[in-house]
Design a protein around this motif. Structure first.
Motif, mmCIF file in Angstrom:
data_model
loop_
_atom_site.group_PDB
_atom_site.id
_atom_site.type_symbol
_atom_site.label_atom_id
_atom_site.label_comp_id
_atom_site.label_asym_id
_atom_site.label_seq_id
_atom_site.Cartn_x
_atom_site.Cartn_y
_atom_site.Cartn_z
ATOM 1 N N ILE A 96 0.852 -1.212 0.000
ATOM 2 C CA ILE A 96 0.000 0.000 0.000
ATOM 3 C C ILE A 96 0.879 1.251 0.000
ATOM 4 O O ILE A 96 0.630 2.207 -0.737
ATOM 5 C CB ILE A 96 -0.942 -0.003 1.241
ATOM 6 C CG1 ILE A 96 -1.984 -1.124 1.098
ATOM 7 C CG2 ILE A 96 -1.616 1.350 1.414
ATOM 8 C CD1 ILE A 96 -2.817 -1.357 2.350
ATOM 9 N N ILE A 97 1.921 1.224 0.822
ATOM 10 C CA ILE A 97 2.823 2.387 0.903
ATOM 11 C C ILE A 97 3.565 2.568 -0.417
ATOM 12 O O ILE A 97 3.650 3.675 -0.945
ATOM 13 C CB ILE A 97 3.850 2.211 2.055
ATOM 14 C CG1 ILE A 97 3.131 1.977 3.383
ATOM 15 C CG2 ILE A 97 4.787 3.420 2.130
ATOM 16 C CD1 ILE A 97 2.114 3.024 3.754
ATOM 17 N N ASP A 98 4.050 1.441 -0.968
ATOM 18 C CA ASP A 98 4.813 1.526 -2.225
ATOM 19 C C ASP A 98 3.965 2.062 -3.375
ATOM 20 O O ASP A 98 4.486 2.705 -4.292
ATOM 21 C CB ASP A 98 5.378 0.148 -2.603
ATOM 22 C CG ASP A 98 6.473 -0.295 -1.630
ATOM 23 O OD1 ASP A 98 7.006 0.594 -0.926
ATOM 24 O OD2 ASP A 98 6.778 -1.500 -1.581
ATOM 25 N N SER A 99 2.678 1.782 -3.304
ATOM 26 C CA SER A 99 1.806 2.294 -4.369
ATOM 27 C C SER A 99 1.198 3.643 -3.988
ATOM 28 O O SER A 99 0.195 4.062 -4.562
ATOM 29 C CB SER A 99 0.705 1.275 -4.672
ATOM 30 O OG SER A 99 -0.062 1.053 -3.496
ATOM 31 N N ASP A 100 1.783 4.276 -3.007
ATOM 32 C CA ASP A 100 1.410 5.626 -2.589
ATOM 33 C C ASP A 100 -0.009 5.691 -2.025
ATOM 34 O O ASP A 100 -0.693 6.709 -2.132
ATOM 35 C CB ASP A 100 1.550 6.601 -3.772
ATOM 36 C CG ASP A 100 1.630 8.051 -3.304
ATOM 37 O OD1 ASP A 100 2.096 8.279 -2.161
ATOM 38 O OD2 ASP A 100 1.213 8.945 -4.052
ATOM 39 N N GLY A 101 -0.442 4.575 -1.382
ATOM 40 C CA GLY A 101 -1.782 4.546 -0.804
ATOM 41 C C GLY A 101 -1.872 5.132 0.581
ATOM 42 O O GLY A 101 -2.962 5.392 1.094
ATOM 43 N N ALA A 102 -0.759 5.344 1.232
ATOM 44 C CA ALA A 102 -0.752 5.920 2.579
ATOM 45 C C ALA A 102 0.621 6.532 2.856
ATOM 46 O O ALA A 102 1.579 6.301 2.104
ATOM 47 C CB ALA A 102 -1.062 4.838 3.624
ATOM 48 N N SER A 103 0.679 7.320 3.934
ATOM 49 C CA SER A 103 1.942 8.003 4.258
ATOM 50 C C SER A 103 2.946 7.055 4.910
ATOM 51 O O SER A 103 4.148 7.173 4.696
ATOM 52 C CB SER A 103 1.691 9.182 5.205
ATOM 53 O OG SER A 103 0.954 10.162 4.558
ATOM 54 N N ALA A 104 2.428 6.131 5.747
ATOM 55 C CA ALA A 104 3.336 5.214 6.447
ATOM 56 C C ALA A 104 2.572 4.013 6.972
ATOM 57 O O ALA A 104 1.348 4.052 7.104
ATOM 58 C CB ALA A 104 4.017 5.935 7.606
ATOM 59 N N ALA A 105 3.297 2.951 7.214
ATOM 60 C CA ALA A 105 2.719 1.781 7.880
ATOM 61 C C ALA A 105 3.443 1.595 9.209
ATOM 62 O O ALA A 105 4.674 1.691 9.253
ATOM 63 C CB ALA A 105 2.887 0.549 7.005
ATOM 64 N N VAL A 106 2.662 1.375 10.279
ATOM 65 C CA VAL A 106 3.276 1.136 11.591
ATOM 66 C C VAL A 106 3.151 -0.355 11.870
ATOM 67 O O VAL A 106 2.037 -0.869 12.027
ATOM 68 C CB VAL A 106 2.574 1.964 12.682
ATOM 69 C CG1 VAL A 106 3.197 1.689 14.047
ATOM 70 C CG2 VAL A 106 2.653 3.449 12.349
ATOM 71 N N ILE A 107 4.266 -1.046 11.866
ATOM 72 C CA ILE A 107 4.244 -2.496 12.063
ATOM 73 C C ILE A 107 4.701 -2.792 13.491
ATOM 74 O O ILE A 107 5.878 -2.588 13.839
ATOM 75 C CB ILE A 107 5.147 -3.204 11.032
ATOM 76 C CG1 ILE A 107 4.672 -2.825 9.614
ATOM 77 C CG2 ILE A 107 5.131 -4.713 11.239
ATOM 78 C CD1 ILE A 107 5.673 -3.150 8.527
ATOM 79 N N ILE A 108 3.748 -3.225 14.335
ATOM 80 C CA ILE A 108 4.072 -3.545 15.735
ATOM 81 C C ILE A 108 4.326 -5.050 15.777
ATOM 82 O O ILE A 108 3.393 -5.848 15.617
ATOM 83 C CB ILE A 108 2.913 -3.169 16.684
ATOM 84 C CG1 ILE A 108 2.468 -1.715 16.395
ATOM 85 C CG2 ILE A 108 3.314 -3.350 18.140
ATOM 86 C CD1 ILE A 108 1.131 -1.344 17.013
ATOM 87 N N PRO A 109 5.559 -5.453 15.922
ATOM 88 C CA PRO A 109 5.862 -6.879 15.780
ATOM 89 C C PRO A 109 5.367 -7.709 16.971
ATOM 90 O O PRO A 109 5.145 -7.169 18.071
ATOM 91 C CB PRO A 109 7.383 -6.898 15.690
ATOM 92 C CG PRO A 109 7.823 -5.660 16.355
ATOM 93 C CD PRO A 109 6.730 -4.653 16.226
ATOM 94 N N GLU A 110 5.233 -8.964 16.737
ATOM 95 C CA GLU A 110 4.831 -9.898 17.793
ATOM 96 C C GLU A 110 5.899 -9.871 18.892
ATOM 97 O O GLU A 110 7.099 -9.836 18.603
ATOM 98 C CB GLU A 110 4.714 -11.306 17.185
ATOM 99 C CG GLU A 110 4.068 -12.300 18.105
ATOM 100 C CD GLU A 110 3.982 -13.678 17.434
ATOM 101 O OE1 GLU A 110 4.199 -13.772 16.210
ATOM 102 O OE2 GLU A 110 3.701 -14.638 18.167
ATOM 103 N N GLY A 111 5.453 -9.850 20.133
ATOM 104 C CA GLY A 111 6.396 -9.884 21.247
ATOM 105 C C GLY A 111 6.888 -8.525 21.693
ATOM 106 O O GLY A 111 7.780 -8.411 22.527
#
Lengths: 419, 314
Positions: A96-111
């Motif tokens: 989504i980010i690469d296709s300019d669909g949003a400003s950023a992705a926040v990835i909260i990892p497991e653990g």
């Protein structure tokens, strides 16, 4: 080298004696910044002018802290600023980010939560295996630096508050244990109580936005965007003014006089370029200082700011030299320079945030030093440092180098510096 | 005295136009040499080549033994140039201008300040040194323009029409300055289209026209070319025809030559007084009113007229 410097200093001295030019270089951008501040409500406590930043939240943690961060992005306090959507797949979010669909992705990892709050009974157990540190990833969209920067600033502030709370709590518990005031058997219970408090107050990142003290950390000050925007726009005037001085010196006979003094052609041309550079640095430096004093704009890392100013002026000076190389008279440089100043001002985001432009316009804007400079200043205003400025600084230096190269070829063809 | 400047077949073309057509001359150390010629004769182009600003199309020149084409930096160190236009920074003061240009000639520190003080005294602007040049009169600007050329005490000074467009008082001051500099040992190459200036200043004169050096020598040598003749200058009315009068005078006994110029007729004779009566009679016969008559002994103007058939100011 000395003569080069002397010619540059002389040009700077002449600039400071030209009242009309000074008005245009310093007063006009300052007044326009004030105007933009009023228009956008900066001075009346209105909105920041930046809203609905699209962000994708991927909460793989599902623990207390991960949920707290997700809640923070969905909170009422950030509802105007953020437009979060949830996703389960980091890969899908990155697409989504690469296709300019949003400003950023926040990835909260497991653990993530477990890496900060250990499982019960292991906190003060020297034999227990402590979990490895897990970090939240902010996958930023480079074409939307302002939005991505704000998302990153919120995440950074959240993490730093959590870290701060944990460190402070653990230090207190250990101190109490060492002084004998706390029984080791009760230490974990007390520590967990403190972590619960952290969890309760981890919304400090959220409250930062409404809390006066913390507001500056997260809330984006619009003047930190418009003040450099105006400075960069009028920087284009300054560099064309400097370029114009080359043709003006030729017309008034001082350039030929320099050429018949025992001074190398390269020293004369280099001195003129240095003069343009000095003028640009002086202009942007004064405007930044004035914005700091009068508007309390927080520009961020001083080292990064200095490096960015130098790079932005270098890139802009390249344009100034190119305009001069194509022009025949000082008046042509003046009119072309003013036109390019306005075009680059609009195209480079000095009036409208680039993120509101369609993608192709954002691509075109990359030919302007304004766009790259604004990216850098925004990054700094959002807490970035010199190491986060690699891309804009490299782009500006490359721009300046290429344009200077073309200008020198053109100068040689036109014979302005030749005999 | 050995020549400080030797010019050999120096030429400059702009496309098909030949601005300077292979001129040759030399200047001895310590002399004032004038290049006399009308506007567009090639004086400034010649100085521009000698000062290394323009590259010659053909030929070369040496200054103090250094070629202007092969060793321009050594040449630049030896020469001072006073350009025709006022080449100064108008927003800087006279002192600031002199300091800057002094630095460009490699001067610095205390010696630069002392030299600037000396030059300011020399050009008579010590008391106005802190005023910006844009507040000066044309004559004062010309003096600063000259001062810049003197800062590094050049062995050879090029002065390109330094008195153009200034008042008589400033002109007098500049001519006196040139003489003083020459007395101090400076060699001067002076270009002008004012015959009087060349006559007053020069040890030798080169007359240049249409890019060619058409005469060269001391004033005596040059005036000898037109013989021991005198010239009657007849100033006639605006509506009268100088060509017709000149034509009729060419047949008068003892008149060697009659040339029409703008509202004037120049009559060359061995003895001006001998032809005066006949000239006046001829004018009366043609109904031409003579307003005034000047009698001139042989001078550079007459030489130029003799060589080109035109007056210097044409």
């Amino acid at each position: 080298m000395l003569k080069l410097l002397l010619i540059g200093i002389k040009d700077l001295q002449l600039m400071f004696r030209d009242r009309a030019a000074l008005t245009f270089m310093l007063l006009a951008p300052f007044l326009l910044t004030i105007g933009m501040g009023f228009v956008t409500g900066r001075f009346s406590g209105g909105s920041t002018g930046i809203s609905d930043i699209p962000v994708v939240i991927i909460n793989l943690d599902k623990g207390d802290l991960g949920n707290a961060l997700e809640d923070l992005f969905n909170s009422d306090e950030l509802s105007d600023l953020m437009e979060p959507t949830a996703s389960d797949s980091p890969e899908a979010a990155r697409q989504i980010i690469d296709s300019d669909g949003a400003s950023a992705a926040v990835i909260i990892p497991e653990g993530f939560t477990r890496s900060i709050i250990p499982v019960e009974g292991t906190m003060f157990d020297p034999n227990a295996v402590q979990p490895e540190a897990v970090q939240i990833e902010v996958y930023a969209n480079p074409s939307r630096p302002t939005g991505a920067g704000i998302v990153k600033a919120i995440v950074d502030e959240f993490v730093s508050r959590v870290e701060e709370g944990r460190t402070r709590g653990m230090t207190s518990i250990i101190g109490l244990m060492q002084s004998g005031l706390l029984n080791p058997q009760n230490a974990e219970t007390e520590a967990r109580a403190l972590f619960e408090n952290v969890e309760e107050t981890e919304s400090t990142a959220l409250t930062l936005r409404t809390d006066k003290k913390g507001a500056a950390a997260v809330e984006f000050d619009l003047l930190a965007y418009f003040a450099p925007g105006m400075a960069l726009m009028f920087l284009m005037y300054t560099v064309s003014y400097g370029g114009r001085s080359i043709l003006a010196e030729r017309a008034q006979g001082t350039l030929p006089r320099l050429m018949i003094s025992p001074t190398q052609t390269a020293q004369v041309l280099g001195g003129k370029v240095l003069g343009i550079f000095f003028m640009g640095v002086a202009q942007v430096g004064i405007l930044i200082l004035a914005s700091t004093v009068f508007f309390q704009v927080k520009w961020g890392d001083p080292l990064g700011m200095v490096a960015l100013i130098l790079a932005a002026v270098f890139g802009a000076a390249g344009w100034g030299m190119l305009i001069t190389a194509f022009a025949r008279t000082p008046a042509q440089v003046g009119s072309t320079g003013s036109a390019i100043m306005l075009i680059f001002g609009i195209l480079g985001g000095s009036f409208i945030n680039l993120e509101q432009f369609p993608p192709f316009m954002r691509t075109i804007s990359r030919i302007t030093p304004n766009a790259w400079g604004l990216d850098g200043f925004t990054t700094l205003a959002l807490g970035g440092t010199l190491k986060n400025l690699t891309e804009p600084i490299a782009a500006l230096l490359l721009m300046g180098t290429v344009l200077f190269g073309i200008a020198v070829v053109m100068f040689n063809r036109s014979g302005i510096m030749q005999k | 005295m050995p020549p400080i400047l030797e010019v050999q077949n120096l030429a400059k073309n702009y496309g098909n136009f030949a601005a300077v057509k292979g001129i040759s001359f030399d200047i001895k150390e310590g002399e004032i040499f004038s290049l006399l010629g009308p506007n567009g004769a090639g004086k400034t182009t010649t100085i521009s080549m000698l000062s290394t600003l323009y590259t010659p199309t053909a030929g070369d020149a040496t200054i103090g033994g250094h070629s202007i084409t092969k060793d321009p930096m050594a040449v630049k160190q030896m020469i001072g140039v006073v350009p025709q236009e006022i080449a100064l920074y108008e927003d800087l003061t006279a002192r600031e201008n002199l300091v800057f240009w002094g630095q460009m000639y490699g001067l610095g520190g205390k010696s630069l300040n002392n030299r600037v003080d000396e030059v300011l005294e020399q050009i008579g602007l010590a008391d106005k040194a802190k005023n910006r040049v844009k507040t000066y009169s044309g004559g004062m600007k010309r003096r600063v323009n000259i001062g810049v050329g003197l800062l590094h005490k050049p062995r050879l000074l090029f002065m390109d029409e330094p008195t153009v467009g200034i008042d008589p008082q400033s002109r007098r001051a500049i001519l006196d300055t040139v003489k003083d500099l020459n007395k101090q040992g400076m060699t001067v190459l002076y270009t002008t289209h004012y015959m009087e200036e060349a006559q007053e200043l020069s040890d030798r004169v080169g007359i240049i026209d249409h890019g060619e050096l058409i005469a060269l020598g001391t004033q005596k040598e040059l005036t000898r070319q037109v013989g021991e003749t005198e010239t009657l200058i007849l100033h006639i009315g605006e509506n009268d025809d100088p060509e017709a009068l000149a034509k009729s005078l060419n047949g008068v006994p003892d008149v060697l030559e009659a040339i029409a110029t703008d509202h004037e007729v120049s009559v060359v004779a061995n003895e001006a007084e001998e032809v005066l009566a006949a000239v006046v009679t001829k004018a009366n016969e043609r109904g031409i009113k003579i307003h005034s008559i000047d009698i001139r002994e042989p001078n550079l103007e007459a030489v130029f007229l003799h060589l080109t058939g035109r007056a210097l100011r044409d």
